[in-house]
Design an enzyme around this catalytic site. Structure first.
Site, PDB file in Angstrom:
ATOM      1  N   HIS A  47       0.937  -1.195  -0.058  1.00 23.17           N
ATOM      2  CA  HIS A  47      -0.039  -0.106  -0.230  1.00 23.17           C
ATOM      3  C   HIS A  47       0.816   1.229   0.001  1.00 23.17           C
ATOM      4  O   HIS A  47       1.286   1.606   1.248  1.00 23.17           O
ATOM      5  CB  HIS A  47      -0.911   0.086   1.233  1.00 23.17           C
ATOM      6  CG  HIS A  47      -1.865   0.989   1.352  1.00 23.17           C
ATOM      7  ND1 HIS A  47      -3.069   0.741   2.107  1.00 23.17           N
ATOM      8  CD2 HIS A  47      -1.991   2.236   0.716  1.00 23.17           C
ATOM      9  CE1 HIS A  47      -3.791   1.880   1.897  1.00 23.17           C
ATOM     10  NE2 HIS A  47      -3.141   2.792   0.997  1.00 23.17           N
TER      11      HIS A  47
ATOM     12  N   LEU B  88       2.203   6.533  -5.073  1.00 19.57           N
ATOM     13  CA  LEU B  88       3.440   7.201  -5.804  1.00 19.57           C
ATOM     14  C   LEU B  88       3.141   8.480  -6.574  1.00 19.57           C
ATOM     15  O   LEU B  88       3.994   9.231  -7.081  1.00 19.57           O
ATOM     16  CB  LEU B  88       3.910   6.335  -6.704  1.00 19.57           C
ATOM     17  CG  LEU B  88       4.597   4.876  -6.188  1.00 19.57           C
ATOM     18  CD1 LEU B  88       4.955   3.966  -7.229  1.00 19.57           C
ATOM     19  CD2 LEU B  88       5.840   5.358  -5.405  1.00 19.57           C
TER      20      LEU B  88
ATOM     21  N   ASN C  25      -5.185   6.293  -6.964  1.00 21.78           N
ATOM     22  CA  ASN C  25      -6.076   7.616  -6.637  1.00 21.78           C
ATOM     23  C   ASN C  25      -5.250   8.554  -7.000  1.00 21.78           C
ATOM     24  O   ASN C  25      -4.937   9.724  -6.225  1.00 21.78           O
ATOM     25  CB  ASN C  25      -6.367   7.861  -5.109  1.00 21.78           C
ATOM     26  CG  ASN C  25      -5.209   7.687  -4.294  1.00 21.78           C
ATOM     27  OD1 ASN C  25      -4.469   7.276  -4.366  1.00 21.78           O
ATOM     28  ND2 ASN C  25      -5.591   8.216  -3.103  1.00 21.78           N
TER      29      ASN C  25
ATOM     30  N   ASP D 107      -8.909   3.126  -3.183  1.00 14.11           N
ATOM     31  CA  ASP D 107      -8.465   3.591  -1.821  1.00 14.11           C
ATOM     32  C   ASP D 107      -8.370   5.277  -2.040  1.00 14.11           C
ATOM     33  O   ASP D 107      -8.030   5.752  -2.839  1.00 14.11           O
ATOM     34  CB  ASP D 107      -6.964   3.092  -1.572  1.00 14.11           C
ATOM     35  CG  ASP D 107      -6.451   3.878  -0.393  1.00 14.11           C
ATOM     36  OD1 ASP D 107      -7.121   3.860   0.593  1.00 14.11           O
ATOM     37  OD2 ASP D 107      -5.119   4.229  -0.345  1.00 14.11           O
TER      38      ASP D 107
ATOM     39  N   HIS E  88      -5.525  -0.708   5.660  1.00 19.61           N
ATOM     40  CA  HIS E  88      -5.287   0.096   6.810  1.00 19.61           C
ATOM     41  C   HIS E  88      -6.423  -0.010   7.930  1.00 19.61           C
ATOM     42  O   HIS E  88      -6.873   0.890   8.452  1.00 19.61           O
ATOM     43  CB  HIS E  88      -5.047   1.686   6.397  1.00 19.61           C
ATOM     44  CG  HIS E  88      -6.007   2.206   5.796  1.00 19.61           C
ATOM     45  ND1 HIS E  88      -7.409   1.989   5.892  1.00 19.61           N
ATOM     46  CD2 HIS E  88      -6.054   2.892   4.477  1.00 19.61           C
ATOM     47  CE1 HIS E  88      -7.890   2.809   4.833  1.00 19.61           C
ATOM     48  NE2 HIS E  88      -7.128   3.455   4.073  1.00 19.61           N
TER      49      HIS E  88
ATOM     50  N   ASP F 183       1.040   2.445   3.664  1.00 20.91           N
ATOM     51  CA  ASP F 183       0.052   3.520   3.422  1.00 20.91           C
ATOM     52  C   ASP F 183       1.003   4.922   3.274  1.00 20.91           C
ATOM     53  O   ASP F 183       0.418   5.970   3.452  1.00 20.91           O
ATOM     54  CB  ASP F 183      -1.140   3.794   4.367  1.00 20.91           C
ATOM     55  CG  ASP F 183      -2.348   4.518   3.650  1.00 20.91           C
ATOM     56  OD1 ASP F 183      -2.055   4.817   2.447  1.00 20.91           O
ATOM     57  OD2 ASP F 183      -3.208   4.893   4.327  1.00 20.91           O
TER      58      ASP F 183
HETATM   59 ZN   LIG Z   1      -7.379   4.613   2.227  1.00 17.65          ZN
HETATM   60 ZN   LIG Z   2      -3.857   4.650   1.106  1.00 10.72          ZN
END
Ligand SMILES: [Zn+2]
Ligand SMILES: [Zn+2]
Length: 433
Positions: A69, A72, A103, A161, A241, A314
């Site tokens: 996760h 970038l 995203n 995400d 997460h 994350d």
């Molecule tokens: Zn998230």
């Molecule tokens: Zn994330």
């Protein structure tokens, strides 16, 4: 489904390390020889064959880490991160593989956008990177992407995400398509009408500080929904997460009932609680928020008993000017690639809360298994994916620790223990300090 620069494998001997591969019950002082990127021999006093030699006396050699996760920020916010800088940050943190979230701007919701990312990764990724594609077009939650086409183009999985898939009907169809094409869905569980405008965990500290609360139930109600759909459809899924006690309870119950669900937890949720927000440091603002002490304890227990099989950073880079504002105005997210191991070693292993072996297992084979990737192993004939760790090195986290383009780390200024000394990813020495 993983992409990186095409570079020749290394000829290398790692001399005298404590080789620790918990998945294979290996814990012994040995040399490891790598020929053309493949592990060729394990043993004592191995011939160096004129290879490059790394003296690893007093260090631990383990399977390199896999981060399922990472953000970038490419395309769209290359000022915050690029594929080159993000994979370099990952190499610095001991990772041999990372998975990138879609995203971005634009969202990775078409084969064309995915294709250009893959092309960039082939030109500049220091370590292998896999790309998740969006579940819904523009992550708007209204219409599914062409999941089959995206899978054919190289998507390793699917996620929206950053935001949840709010419609249960759409979520159900996504699960059905995911199953048909053999790709896992990874879910950001948040009920937006419950989390709305929340700045931090809803509880005593938010009341005291006067911040709008983001309650645990905003996460757990979606976890329960998604697990119910997965059970009904008999399909696997991955929960991103996890932060709340109720969420890991739900995951444990579902797994016992036979649902093929996996879950991940971040270093910051394992190391910190809502108390950390009292500093009003915007680098302690993330989604989901840091929760209560009992939530943190539940996450640690779930990590130890295997309910949660993955540690994920994350890693969420943000430009300095965006985080350099009052807490309530700052965006959610912190970076984590360079510091994950040190954070976990300092906050969990040293105080005796979690064994080192468990951390290594959840940072490497655990996440690989969740996405059907080859597990990094220290075994003859396997591709070399190795991390060399100095457990005794104590140092202060300053900005020069980071290779990411962003420095929004919750660890800035903290003294930690545990340093990555070298990383071998896909047979190549990608980091040495
Ligand atoms: Zn998230
Ligand atoms: Zn994330």
């Amino acid at each position: 489904m993983l992409f990186s620069k095409d570079v020749r494998g290394e000829n290398l001997v790692v001399r005298g390390a404590r080789v620790l591969d918990p998945g294979q019950s290996i814990d012994a002082r040995m040399d490891v020889r790598v020929d053309d990127g493949l592990i060729a021999a394990l043993g004592t006093d191995l011939d160096t064959n004129a290879h490059k030699v790394i003296d690893a006396q007093g260090l631990v050699l383990a399977p390199a880490f896999v981060d399922p996760h990472v953000h970038l920020r490419t395309p769209g916010r290359e000022d915050e991160e690029t594929i080159a800088s993000g994979t370099e940050a990952a190499a610095t943190g001991g990772y041999c593989t990372i998975l990138a979230m879609p995203n971005t701007d634009p969202v990775v919701d078409s084969a064309a956008t995915l294709g250009s990312l893959i092309e960039t990764a082939r030109a500049e990724a220091e370590i292998p990177v896999g790309f998740l594609a969006a579940i819904t077009k523009a992550q708007a939650g209204a219409e599914l992407t062409e999941m089959g086409e995206l899978a054919d183009a190289g998507a390793i999985g699917f996620t929206d995400d950053g935001v949840p898939v709010t419609s249960p009907g759409l979520m159900r169809r996504a699960l059905q398509y995911g199953a048909a094409i053999g790709r896992r869905l990874a879910l950001h569980c948040e009920e937006p009408t419950l989390s709305r405008s929340g700045q931090m965990h809803e509880g005593a500290v938010s009341a005291e500080l006067g911040f709008a609360g983001y309650p645990s139930v905003a996460e757990s109600v979606m976890v329960e929904r998604d697990l119910a759909l997965a059970a009904y459809e008999r399909q696997p899924l991955h929960l991103l997460h996890l932060s709340a006690w109720e969420s890991v309870q739900a995951l444990r119950r579902a797994q016992r009932a036979g649902v093929a669900a996996t879950g991940e937890v971040t270093p910051h949720h394992l190391c910190l609680t809502e108390e950390a927000v009292r500093t009003l440091d915007p680098n302690r603002k993330m989604n989901p928020p840091l929760r209560s002490d009992s939530d943190r304890t539940a996450l640690i227990d779930a990590l130890k008993d295997g309910t949660v099989s993955c540690i994920a950073t994350d890693h969420a880079p943000h430009a300095r000017h965006e985080k350099d504002v009052p807490f309530e105005a700052a965006p959610f997210g912190v970076t984590g690639l360079e510091t994950a191991f040190a954070a976990l070693y300092t906050h969990l292993v040293e105080p005796g809360l979690v064994p080192l072996e468990t951390i290594l297992e959840r940072m490497s084979p655990g996440p690989a298994r969740a996405y059907g990737l080859d597990e990094p192993r220290i075994a003859v004939g396997r591709r070399a994916n190795l991390v060399l760790l100095d457990l005794n090195a104590a140092y202060r986290i300053t900005e020069d620790v980071f290779r990411s383009r962003s420095v929004n780390s919750w660890l800035l200024g903290e003294t930690v223990k545990g340093r990555v000394r070298a990383t071998v990813a896909d047979g190549r020495l990608v980091y040495a300090a």
